[in-house]
Design an enzyme around this catalytic site. Sequence first.
Site, mmCIF file in Angstrom:
data_model
loop_
_atom_site.group_PDB
_atom_site.id
_atom_site.type_symbol
_atom_site.label_atom_id
_atom_site.label_comp_id
_atom_site.label_asym_id
_atom_site.label_seq_id
_atom_site.Cartn_x
_atom_site.Cartn_y
_atom_site.Cartn_z
ATOM 1 N N SER A 99 30.610 53.464 30.991
ATOM 2 C CA SER A 99 29.695 52.576 31.733
ATOM 3 C C SER A 99 28.348 53.218 32.067
ATOM 4 O O SER A 99 27.422 52.513 32.457
ATOM 5 C CB SER A 99 30.334 52.118 33.040
ATOM 6 O OG SER A 99 31.389 51.238 32.771
ATOM 7 N N LYS A 114 25.587 51.627 30.442
ATOM 8 C CA LYS A 114 25.003 50.398 30.989
ATOM 9 C C LYS A 114 23.632 50.664 31.611
ATOM 10 O O LYS A 114 22.759 49.809 31.589
ATOM 11 C CB LYS A 114 25.930 49.790 32.056
ATOM 12 C CG LYS A 114 27.233 49.255 31.479
ATOM 13 C CD LYS A 114 28.220 48.873 32.580
ATOM 14 C CE LYS A 114 29.533 48.395 31.971
ATOM 15 N NZ LYS A 114 30.606 48.260 32.959
ATOM 16 N N TYR A 172 28.708 46.287 22.491
ATOM 17 C CA TYR A 172 29.060 46.796 23.814
ATOM 18 C C TYR A 172 30.046 47.961 23.715
ATOM 19 O O TYR A 172 29.852 49.016 24.330
ATOM 20 C CB TYR A 172 29.646 45.648 24.636
ATOM 21 C CG TYR A 172 30.176 46.031 25.990
ATOM 22 C CD1 TYR A 172 29.319 46.125 27.082
ATOM 23 C CD2 TYR A 172 31.522 46.281 26.190
ATOM 24 C CE1 TYR A 172 29.803 46.471 28.335
ATOM 25 C CE2 TYR A 172 32.013 46.626 27.428
ATOM 26 C CZ TYR A 172 31.158 46.720 28.499
ATOM 27 O OH TYR A 172 31.639 47.059 29.735
ATOM 28 N N TYR A 183 30.672 50.815 40.784
ATOM 29 C CA TYR A 183 31.706 49.778 40.856
ATOM 30 C C TYR A 183 31.835 49.205 42.270
ATOM 31 O O TYR A 183 30.844 49.032 42.965
ATOM 32 C CB TYR A 183 33.049 50.325 40.360
ATOM 33 C CG TYR A 183 32.989 50.819 38.938
ATOM 34 C CD1 TYR A 183 32.526 49.998 37.902
ATOM 35 C CD2 TYR A 183 33.382 52.110 38.612
ATOM 36 C CE1 TYR A 183 32.466 50.457 36.601
ATOM 37 C CE2 TYR A 183 33.331 52.574 37.303
ATOM 38 C CZ TYR A 183 32.867 51.742 36.301
ATOM 39 O OH TYR A 183 32.801 52.197 35.022
ATOM 40 N N VAL A 191 34.056 55.193 33.343
ATOM 41 C CA VAL A 191 35.495 55.501 33.413
ATOM 42 C C VAL A 191 35.882 56.689 32.548
ATOM 43 O O VAL A 191 37.041 57.117 32.559
ATOM 44 C CB VAL A 191 36.379 54.285 33.042
ATOM 45 C CG1 VAL A 191 36.259 53.195 34.087
ATOM 46 C CG2 VAL A 191 36.073 53.796 31.649
#
Lengths: 304, 304, 304, 304
Positions: free
Chosen positions: A63, A66, A188, A240, A258
């Site tokens: 992530s 992102k 992704y 998160y 993660v």
Amino acid sequence: MDYPAVLQEIQARIQPLLGQGEVAHYIPELARVDARQFGMAVVRLDGEVHSVGAAQTRFSIQSISKLFALVLALQRHGEALWQRVGREPSGTPFNSLVQLEHEAGRPRNPFINAGALVITDILCTRFATPENAVVEFLRQLANEPEIHYDRRVARSERACSDRNAAMAHFIKSFGNLHNPVDEVLDAYCRHCAIEMNCVELARAVSFLAHRGRLPWNGQEILSESAAKRLSALMLTCGTYDSAGDFAFRVGLPAKSGVGGGIVALVPGECGVCVWSPGLEPSGNSLVGSQALELFTTLTGRSVF
Amino acid sequence: MDYPAVLQEIQARIQPLLGQGEVAHYIPELARVDARQFGMAVVRLDGEVHSVGAAQTRFSIQSISKLFALVLALQRHGEALWQRVGREPSGTPFNSLVQLEHEAGRPRNPFINAGALVITDILCTRFATPENAVVEFLRQLANEPEIHYDRRVARSERACSDRNAAMAHFIKSFGNLHNPVDEVLDAYCRHCAIEMNCVELARAVSFLAHRGRLPWNGQEILSESAAKRLSALMLTCGTYDSAGDFAFRVGLPAKSGVGGGIVALVPGECGVCVWSPGLEPSGNSLVGSQALELFTTLTGRSVF
Amino acid sequence: MDYPAVLQEIQARIQPLLGQGEVAHYIPELARVDARQFGMAVVRLDGEVHSVGAAQTRFSIQSISKLFALVLALQRHGEALWQRVGREPSGTPFNSLVQLEHEAGRPRNPFINAGALVITDILCTRFATPENAVVEFLRQLANEPEIHYDRRVARSERACSDRNAAMAHFIKSFGNLHNPVDEVLDAYCRHCAIEMNCVELARAVSFLAHRGRLPWNGQEILSESAAKRLSALMLTCGTYDSAGDFAFRVGLPAKSGVGGGIVALVPGECGVCVWSPGLEPSGNSLVGSQALELFTTLTGRSVF
Amino acid sequence: MDYPAVLQEIQARIQPLLGQGEVAHYIPELARVDARQFGMAVVRLDGEVHSVGAAQTRFSIQSISKLFALVLALQRHGEALWQRVGREPSGTPFNSLVQLEHEAGRPRNPFINAGALVITDILCTRFATPENAVVEFLRQLANEPEIHYDRRVARSERACSDRNAAMAHFIKSFGNLHNPVDEVLDAYCRHCAIEMNCVELARAVSFLAHRGRLPWNGQEILSESAAKRLSALMLTCGTYDSAGDFAFRVGLPAKSGVGGGIVALVPGECGVCVWSPGLEPSGNSLVGSQALELFTTLTGRSVF
């Protein structure tokens, strides 16, 4: 600041925690990683690099990608992007569909999976192979030509992406996804599977500590205002469902993955990256969070 | 920093917005306030005060009192307080019961109504008249002996507090409220009805910019670490359901109230307060938010 | 139909289940009841009464009173009542606040607590002592002058009614409760505390099996159409969050209470009541549900 | 019962309503249907057929196919099916993902889309071409060899099935879908696109009114108990989110579809089907619901 001493101290104090937390198990390729690893790096704006532990070992950034996908989308698509994704903390677990339903397909922020899928969709519209665009971008940001994504990890993640597929179809049902779901999911999973080490990631994030410019050549990646705003978004949404608690304890803009990595930054000072694969329930590296809390305690550096 | 010029500039630029937004209408006493008022004050750590507009006009501080109630509870009850209330953004409108149900009566943070009721309950346990304790505390923080709450506003709010009563009973049903609901609501409505002006509030919040100590005499209100952590909480949770957007635009720790006031702080530099009664849909002062965004733009002061 | 044999058979077959399930523990007075009790009664429209076990032992009718409160409200307030409460199954646990929030204070149906509070509010508007009105009404329906509510149970329930208070205040915040919350809760807890036995309850419900008329004298309680519609509502909403499953297994209109009682009816044939205090997780009598499933299996009587 | 007169009366009384309601617009092929059409048929267990209006005009049965898919799955998979899908009303709009998330991928009942996808998945496991199996089954139940699905409607629906795809992937992420999502969606869209008329559908449902057996030859489709239980499920869950209201007004087991058809049954007496394309907000035929309410009013036939 005596960063070498600080990093030594952190490494010493997190030893008892090593092996705690659970390695991400829903991606088979990640589940095999040794949970007891730890590395941390600080890259100062003047170019000095300090590191400790396995700071040269590459890991799956997951992530954290992102953040860089968002920066790339901001470069190309501009502020109009915020019409399709919000800037509010999610308040629910990171892959929740409930909020999407209540908010008609506009994800709360670009750091939850739903939002990152919309960002990836924007990249799919702008680039023929968006995953390669993210890789190229990271090579520039990290000043390191040999960055790649791991095809096995990407495939492994793609094969168990029903929840992301559900989210993508759901967003598409509201008209907020423009490319085919399969293409968006492919891109992704691939940019999530990029592999980097702590030193590379600490350097890649350092432009955010430097008013949006690459520290070594002054090249503008984002405007100063955009860089500051992105830092704010990292603080409120970067970790998160425990972003509030993380800001409370650490007080630095950060983005976790993660794979066990967390990038952070001290404005005007340095980029930071810590890595340890064991996760706490919210999906952030357990040892990594603790290491960053020690970092702000020992250095007195937080944004507050 | 030339604060007088900055404040003049802000006052000039917000003129076209005056009168926009809606005055809080659910409390009859507040609904009568003239929406076109505006005031702003900066209180530097060295004691210098700069202000513009109606900065000496007192207004109902409303939810800003939640910040000071929390500080008082932290002083008396300590960190154990966090077992009864969380530190995460709420992600839903500020008076939602849904989240309470999902999270078994532990409010997400002390700045939403549910959380503030729990904090007030803690004060009810510690003080015979908790509203007076908050008033006394604010006199100390603002260095101003003549601070009071408005009994008519308190009664007005108490008379239409069914939603807060619902919340309080609901929390009590989970065992997370120890005093009678009526007592908690009385105290809550009273400390929300405290009246202060921009200069007083900017000064009252300045200890948070000064490592937890009163700038004029060095007295410790909170430890440095606790003060920084509280600032983080303000950034992630201080402005109702638009905290993410507020942090993105303004980048300062802040707490707003439906009376139209917003307090903010620049660490190491100053306390700030702005007031204008018209609210945006999320409950923050519309002009106040805009003024603070201009403040960080013009001064370059944000925490990032 | 040989009801005596059917009841004997049921009693024999439920023996192994006696003592299973949990007695309602949130009301201290109810928590003391012996869970191993069982009684069942059938009252035919021609007046014949058949019973087995502790069918003459009175118990706390609890939510079964919601059925009779609704009938009384329908008599006095008429169909306009449905503007304030819906007719849909709740789909969530029986005391959920979530649905109320989504549906702006209009409870889904009159058999969940929220809906019964609105019905009780209607009775509060129509009667000086609504609990006595319900008691009087039940004396008429059961043809039995000695029916009362237990004041200790009512007080016991009232003392731990924070969740219902939350609901009532919440409904009131939407303007759908007209009397003071305390009055509504007093009346509600009192009519829930009415004590009756299986024979009395089976008779009290028999008018619904007789086109809305008292079987022994033909007096109209509800119109035939209203009686049928109420039976439909019992089938879809009468047994908390497991109404679908109950209809599937039993196939009769029914209303249950956490005291362990369940009333049911076979249209054109009889009223039925079963009682056994142990509850399944959804709040219905475990043995009672099983007994009614056996009843329809053995008699072939279901509405389908 | 003089069904011809009843049907004439109904047809006369629904005239003013024709054209009200909205034709399903999310499926382009259905959006073109003339909303002013109306047909109704009663097929008695003795074989007598009564009809009125366009009772011979075929229409897209849509969600009515969920009823027959469920019967077929019950025949082949048996009661074990209920481990994968519940029997409770949904309480939320028919395509909600929220409930699935709260209940870990087990849909509330087989008549909401999520549940029907699980049933279709079961058929995908049992049959090479499950849509053909449903078609064959309907030919048997309707005693009519020329039943087909409309490929254009199926394609049209498949092309805009992002919400169902989201649901299917979401269920699969919980392990409650065993076949590839694309296969399940193909089969689902095809059996929804089956075309039948009112007479055929009234006959196809008549075995449920006849203790599970085909009226003309006594062949058992379901056991008597299973047929009754299925009728109960239709009553509590057959008409989307307004099942409670439908049961209240109509009092018959029924299943509706967005094509404007509704099948219903009077146990021991007849199968019924009504069709009119205009829908009320909950997705049921507006005129069809009204016609069935008149049917029970005029005939006195409801299950209560």
